[in-house]
Design an enzyme around this catalytic site. Sequence first.
Site, PDB file in Angstrom:
ATOM      1  N   GLU A  20       0.847  -1.192   0.000  1.00 42.66           N
ATOM      2  CA  GLU A  20       0.000   0.000   0.000  1.00 42.66           C
ATOM      3  C   GLU A  20       0.883   1.242   0.000  1.00 42.66           C
ATOM      4  O   GLU A  20       1.719   1.420   0.887  1.00 42.66           O
ATOM      5  CB  GLU A  20      -0.902  -0.004   1.232  1.00 42.66           C
ATOM      6  CG  GLU A  20      -1.765   1.236   1.370  1.00 42.66           C
ATOM      7  CD  GLU A  20      -2.454   1.294   2.714  1.00 42.66           C
ATOM      8  OE1 GLU A  20      -1.909   1.952   3.631  1.00 42.66           O
ATOM      9  OE2 GLU A  20      -3.517   0.664   2.850  1.00 42.66           O
ATOM     10  N   ASP A 163     -20.392  -4.982  13.576  1.00 40.35           N
ATOM     11  CA  ASP A 163     -19.289  -4.775  12.642  1.00 40.35           C
ATOM     12  C   ASP A 163     -19.226  -5.901  11.615  1.00 40.35           C
ATOM     13  O   ASP A 163     -19.035  -5.664  10.412  1.00 40.35           O
ATOM     14  CB  ASP A 163     -17.973  -4.704  13.424  1.00 40.35           C
ATOM     15  CG  ASP A 163     -16.869  -3.988  12.661  1.00 40.35           C
ATOM     16  OD1 ASP A 163     -17.060  -2.818  12.322  1.00 40.35           O
ATOM     17  OD2 ASP A 163     -15.821  -4.617  12.408  1.00 40.35           O
TER      18      ASP A 163
END
Length: 318
Positions: A20, A163
């Site tokens: 990333e 979640d």
Amino acid sequence: MNATQLSTRFERPAPRVSFEFFPPKTMEMEAKLWETVQTLAPLTPAFVSVTYGAGGTTRERTHDIVSRIARETNLKPAAHLTCVNASREEVDNVARAYWEAGVRHIVALRGDPPQGAAGYVPHPEGYRYSCDLVAGLKKIADFEITVAAFPEKHPDSASFDADIEYLKKKIDNGAARAITQYFFDVEHYFRYVERVRKAGITIPIVPGILPVGNVAQVKKFSAMCGASVPAWLERLFDGLDADPTTRNAVAVAGLVNGIGSIGPVVQELFIPYLLDGREPIDQVHNVNMLGLTVAVLFVFLMGVLCWQIRRNDEAGKA
């Protein structure tokens, strides 16, 4: 021996990682980014992704970097795309431009609120949340879509159950994998994977690994994203805020000694790869820090290679 040379020593293909990057803010940083891309390319990562700044502030720079990676390298780029500060039409136009540039992989995120904002507020004409963004992207083109997962739950989620239900929505709308927020206690990752598997989620849950070069910055970001920073990590870097050379040395020493998530991830994720043929992928965050990133990869690969050599030696003695 460097990480690229080390990756050729495996009896089977080396475990794969993804990287990333964050968009550079200056010409000097952009040149450094391309040096990093060229250095890491021989490791044949599964893909490389480029982030957005908070509040979508780097949208154009992200698009330029991703498009250039697609155009000038053999790497598979993935573009981060968020819901923040943009209408659906604006986001859809960005997605179409990526498709036209040959980019087939999107990391779809809700996104962080702009700096100074009290919290996240959806754009009145935009995608409200990442599950909506995933659905919208799939209507535009058959993108490969990666989403986020949170081993310590998203800070805005009421509970782990809520979640995980939200992760299910993202998958139902077309997500193919989830990359976790980074963690410093590997048990957070394993408990999370156990939870999602019990909930019937079967997509890959890719562990996110963060090379730590500045613990003060890590603490600041962790407070926003819900990742806990253990006391041992603060003690490890205590007094080194103004000494980047020593910080990097301490970070590498910590990796070599298996401090934090690195050692257990090697043991628990890469070793099963060698035993039963699974192909794990790890996401290494923030790889603009080239030196630390290469150190992380070297430790990963050396750990697996040493295990492989020991296993072969034990088999020969049997």
